[in-house]
Design an enzyme around this catalytic site. Structure first.
Site, PDB file in Angstrom:
ATOM      1  N   LYS A   1       6.139   2.694  16.111  1.00 30.20           N
ATOM      2  CA  LYS A   1       6.470   3.697  15.094  1.00 30.20           C
ATOM      3  C   LYS A   1       5.233   4.538  14.829  1.00 30.20           C
ATOM      4  O   LYS A   1       4.113   4.030  14.836  1.00 30.20           O
ATOM      5  CB  LYS A   1       6.895   3.047  13.770  1.00 30.20           C
ATOM      6  CG  LYS A   1       8.191   2.277  13.828  1.00 30.20           C
ATOM      7  CD  LYS A   1       8.506   1.651  12.487  1.00 30.20           C
ATOM      8  CE  LYS A   1       9.758   0.813  12.558  1.00 30.20           C
ATOM      9  NZ  LYS A   1       9.982   0.056  11.311  1.00 30.20           N
TER      10      LYS A   1
ATOM     11  N   HIS B   1      10.362  -4.685   8.327  1.00 31.41           N
ATOM     12  CA  HIS B   1      11.250  -4.723   9.489  1.00 31.41           C
ATOM     13  C   HIS B   1      10.482  -4.687  10.803  1.00 31.41           C
ATOM     14  O   HIS B   1       9.442  -4.055  10.898  1.00 31.41           O
ATOM     15  CB  HIS B   1      12.182  -3.504   9.491  1.00 31.41           C
ATOM     16  CG  HIS B   1      12.884  -3.275   8.203  1.00 31.41           C
ATOM     17  ND1 HIS B   1      12.964  -2.030   7.624  1.00 31.41           N
ATOM     18  CD2 HIS B   1      13.528  -4.115   7.362  1.00 31.41           C
ATOM     19  CE1 HIS B   1      13.646  -2.122   6.498  1.00 31.41           C
ATOM     20  NE2 HIS B   1      13.989  -3.370   6.307  1.00 31.41           N
TER      21      HIS B   1
ATOM     22  N   ASP C   1      16.748  -6.442   2.384  1.00 32.39           N
ATOM     23  CA  ASP C   1      15.292  -6.586   2.349  1.00 32.39           C
ATOM     24  C   ASP C   1      14.817  -7.643   1.352  1.00 32.39           C
ATOM     25  O   ASP C   1      13.813  -8.307   1.593  1.00 32.39           O
ATOM     26  CB  ASP C   1      14.623  -5.248   2.044  1.00 32.39           C
ATOM     27  CG  ASP C   1      14.679  -4.294   3.226  1.00 32.39           C
ATOM     28  OD1 ASP C   1      15.043  -4.726   4.340  1.00 32.39           O
ATOM     29  OD2 ASP C   1      14.359  -3.109   3.032  1.00 32.39           O
TER      30      ASP C   1
ATOM     31  N   TYR D   1       9.560   9.037  10.564  1.00 36.12           N
ATOM     32  CA  TYR D   1       9.176   8.047  11.567  1.00 36.12           C
ATOM     33  C   TYR D   1       9.532   8.590  12.947  1.00 36.12           C
ATOM     34  O   TYR D   1      10.650   9.011  13.170  1.00 36.12           O
ATOM     35  CB  TYR D   1      10.022   6.791  11.487  1.00 36.12           C
ATOM     36  CG  TYR D   1      10.126   6.030  10.223  1.00 36.12           C
ATOM     37  CD1 TYR D   1       9.653   4.729  10.185  1.00 36.12           C
ATOM     38  CD2 TYR D   1      10.765   6.530   9.089  1.00 36.12           C
ATOM     39  CE1 TYR D   1       9.796   3.959   9.050  1.00 36.12           C
ATOM     40  CE2 TYR D   1      10.907   5.773   7.951  1.00 36.12           C
ATOM     41  CZ  TYR D   1      10.413   4.477   7.941  1.00 36.12           C
ATOM     42  OH  TYR D   1      10.563   3.712   6.822  1.00 36.12           O
TER      43      TYR D   1
END
Length: 181
Positions: free
Chosen positions: A72, A62, A168, A132
């Site tokens: 991130k 992603h 995904d 994250y």
């Protein structure tokens, strides 16, 4: 923190600078000042937790495009994962190259993912938990993705993929994305 820049410019593996004593150790996991000193964006807009029941689970790949690009800081706090990033910056000399690293509760490493890098990981253990810190709010209209098994990238995942979301596993292949643009 110990910052090690990898071959993909702007991406870092971050190890703890542990201060041990008889109780265990103390270590800083985030410091805006230290991030800025390394040219990293220290903004944290969201903190997310991802739990994975079974090893082999794959999440990704992603990223978000402008004006909602995101950084991130990824850390595995329980178990182990194989974390992968792909440079999606067309102007970058490492455009479309990828990098993978094991993050675990034992090595306590983190991976700093710059803006315009696709990110995904595979759980290497049952019960893997990932935290994250994200530098932008999740913005669905700007989300993009890449197929984890795209032959263009030839990512060597350590395990067979046993669990993956419909979204995904259905991202377009890179060659189809290039034809469609």
């Amino acid at each position: 923190m110990i910052f090690t820049e990898i071959d993909l410019k702007g991406a870092f593996v971050i190890d703890l600078d542990q201060k041990p004593d008889h109780r265990g150790f103390f270590a800083r996991t985030f410091c805006a000042k230290e991030f800025e000193e390394h040219g990293l964006k220290p903004t944290v807009s969201q903190c997310n937790l991802s739990f994975n029941h079974k090893k082999g689970t794959l999440r990704g790949m992603h990223y978000q495009v402008s004006p909602a690009t995101e950084t991130k800081l990824v850390r595995c706090t329980r178990g182990a994962i194989y974390d992968v990033i792909i440079d999606m910056r067309p102007e970058s000399p490492t455009y479309l190259q990828h990098f993978g690293v094991e993050l675990s509760d034992e090595n306590r490493r983190a991976l700093y993912v710059p803006e315009m890098f696709a990110h995904g990981y595979q759980a290497l253990t049952d019960g893997a938990e990932v935290v994250y810190q994200v530098g932008e709010f999740y913005t669905p209209g700007y989300e993009r993705g890449l197929r984890y098994d795209d032959p263009f990238f030839n990512i060597q995942w350590p395990l067979e993929v046993t669990e993956i979301s419909e979204k995904d596993k259905n991202w377009a292949l890179m060659r189809l994305m290039a034809v469609g643009s």
